[in-house]
Design a protein around this motif. Sequence first.
Motif, PDB file in Angstrom:
ATOM      1  N   LEU A 179       0.846  -1.190   0.000  1.00  0.00           N
ATOM      2  CA  LEU A 179       0.000   0.000   0.000  1.00  0.00           C
ATOM      3  C   LEU A 179       0.880   1.238   0.000  1.00  0.00           C
ATOM      4  O   LEU A 179       1.970   1.245   0.589  1.00  0.00           O
ATOM      5  CB  LEU A 179      -0.903   0.018   1.232  1.00  0.00           C
ATOM      6  N   ALA A 180       0.424   2.288  -0.654  1.00  0.00           N
ATOM      7  CA  ALA A 180       1.149   3.559  -0.638  1.00  0.00           C
ATOM      8  C   ALA A 180       0.876   4.283   0.677  1.00  0.00           C
ATOM      9  O   ALA A 180       0.034   3.865   1.478  1.00  0.00           O
ATOM     10  CB  ALA A 180       0.730   4.415  -1.824  1.00  0.00           C
ATOM     11  N   GLY A 181       1.581   5.389   0.880  1.00  0.00           N
ATOM     12  CA  GLY A 181       1.491   6.077   2.165  1.00  0.00           C
ATOM     13  C   GLY A 181       0.272   6.958   2.338  1.00  0.00           C
ATOM     14  O   GLY A 181      -0.116   7.275   3.458  1.00  0.00           O
ATOM     15  N   ALA A 188      -0.536   9.234  -3.310  1.00  0.00           N
ATOM     16  CA  ALA A 188       0.474   8.259  -3.713  1.00  0.00           C
ATOM     17  C   ALA A 188      -0.181   6.963  -4.200  1.00  0.00           C
ATOM     18  O   ALA A 188       0.318   6.315  -5.124  1.00  0.00           O
ATOM     19  CB  ALA A 188       1.422   7.985  -2.553  1.00  0.00           C
ATOM     20  N   GLU A 189      -1.298   6.614  -3.580  1.00  0.00           N
ATOM     21  CA  GLU A 189      -2.013   5.409  -3.998  1.00  0.00           C
ATOM     22  C   GLU A 189      -2.555   5.568  -5.416  1.00  0.00           C
ATOM     23  O   GLU A 189      -2.485   4.648  -6.240  1.00  0.00           O
ATOM     24  CB  GLU A 189      -3.165   5.115  -3.031  1.00  0.00           C
ATOM     25  N   LEU A 190      -3.091   6.749  -5.717  1.00  0.00           N
ATOM     26  CA  LEU A 190      -3.574   7.005  -7.071  1.00  0.00           C
ATOM     27  C   LEU A 190      -2.447   6.883  -8.094  1.00  0.00           C
ATOM     28  O   LEU A 190      -2.624   6.305  -9.163  1.00  0.00           O
ATOM     29  CB  LEU A 190      -4.212   8.388  -7.153  1.00  0.00           C
ATOM     30  N   LEU A 191      -1.306   7.422  -7.751  1.00  0.00           N
ATOM     31  CA  LEU A 191      -0.174   7.375  -8.674  1.00  0.00           C
ATOM     32  C   LEU A 191       0.356   5.958  -8.862  1.00  0.00           C
ATOM     33  O   LEU A 191       0.998   5.669  -9.880  1.00  0.00           O
ATOM     34  CB  LEU A 191       0.941   8.292  -8.174  1.00  0.00           C
ATOM     35  N   ALA A 192       0.095   5.086  -7.899  1.00  0.00           N
ATOM     36  CA  ALA A 192       0.538   3.691  -8.005  1.00  0.00           C
ATOM     37  C   ALA A 192      -0.368   2.874  -8.937  1.00  0.00           C
ATOM     38  O   ALA A 192      -0.012   1.768  -9.339  1.00  0.00           O
ATOM     39  CB  ALA A 192       0.571   3.043  -6.623  1.00  0.00           C
ATOM     40  N   ILE A 193      -1.545   3.438  -9.262  1.00  0.00           N
ATOM     41  CA  ILE A 193      -2.493   2.764 -10.146  1.00  0.00           C
ATOM     42  C   ILE A 193      -2.198   3.188 -11.590  1.00  0.00           C
ATOM     43  O   ILE A 193      -2.069   4.381 -11.864  1.00  0.00           O
ATOM     44  CB  ILE A 193      -3.943   3.134  -9.769  1.00  0.00           C
ATOM     45  N   PRO A 194      -2.088   2.256 -12.511  1.00  0.00           N
ATOM     46  CA  PRO A 194      -1.846   2.627 -13.908  1.00  0.00           C
ATOM     47  C   PRO A 194      -2.881   3.622 -14.433  1.00  0.00           C
ATOM     48  O   PRO A 194      -4.021   3.668 -13.958  1.00  0.00           O
ATOM     49  CB  PRO A 194      -1.930   1.286 -14.642  1.00  0.00           C
ATOM     50  N   ARG A 195      -2.478   4.384 -15.429  1.00  0.00           N
ATOM     51  CA  ARG A 195      -3.221   5.566 -15.863  1.00  0.00           C
ATOM     52  C   ARG A 195      -4.690   5.295 -16.181  1.00  0.00           C
ATOM     53  O   ARG A 195      -5.570   6.032 -15.743  1.00  0.00           O
ATOM     54  CB  ARG A 195      -2.532   6.157 -17.101  1.00  0.00           C
TER      55      ARG A 195
END
Length: 354
Positions: A150-152, A156-163
């Motif tokens: 999991l992102a912090g 950051a979580e949104l950015l970890a998901i592909p576009r």
Amino acid sequence: MNAPLLTRPLGLRVADLGDTGERARLSAWVHDHPEATPFHLPAWSVAVARGCRQKSHYLVAERGNGDIAGVLPLTEMHSPLFGRALVSAGFGVGGGVLADNAAAVRELAETAWALAERLSCPSVELRGGALPGPDWHVDHTTYLGFVRDLAGNDEAELLAIPRKQRAEVRRSFGNELEIVAGDDAATHYALYAESVRNLGTPVFPRTLFSEVLNEFGEAADVLTVRHHGVAVSSVLSLYWKGVVYPYWGGGGDAARALRANDAMYFGLMRHARERGCTRFDFGRSKAGTGAAAFKKNWGFEPEPLSYFSRAADGAAPRKVNPLDPKYSLQVKLWKQLPLWAANRIGPWIAQGLG
């Protein structure tokens, strides 16, 4: 039954899961094992036995001094439609032999097979765990697992998901959706039952869900997405050793247009972080399916899962996967059933699937 099943250097027995002291001792050992899953916990075996009326056989290997060397939680599945089998873990996606040395792995696997023969179960299915031995068939191509950190925070979580998937999640934010943690189990079950009917599969008994929530206590909860006060999707999750396991999730007819499932899983990531989780286990999916593609779209890299099976001479292993082509007609017909009929008949069928 606590007597040794066979006389061997390691003591092999079936645990008494009705003994709270025994359960606590086994739970502590499982918690400390680095390869354990929630499905190895006694709580899972008890919930399945009560929720689906299938008998538990929780094997324990012990050294001469009484120390635990390994466990193998087995569920004795009995279905008039799908036959008999010993499964580890029943209704779980993980399980199999959990041990701290090769001797215990071997002894637990052989004892499981001896038990299957005694119970007239023509096959044993182990979903993960250590390789049980040369007499077992290995399948590492059918199922994939999806786990990542999991992102912090939300951004950051949104950015970890592909576009592409990130855009779907962002669109869900504009649909006036409310995410409610700790919602009632009845709402979750109604949405889940509708979801699996639409997929053409029978729903598990409602008691399985209630027993899991009861046995896991604070280590399980329900998160629901509501639109103008009406529940549209919901997921029941397990929390264990810093990992969230969204296990049974689904939505009603309105969920797709509202992108409620996208909002639900993103909301669960936030909720899990607030609970102190650092990992998200999206569960298993069959290779090549839409479900596997959906999880990959979220930025989860698939990892092959190794399952093991053993069948008596001349016996074929159970085939209970609804994606098997032999069930295509049944799946098609099930999708057309009225929801009330599917919910009436489904649990009777599904309690024997395991």
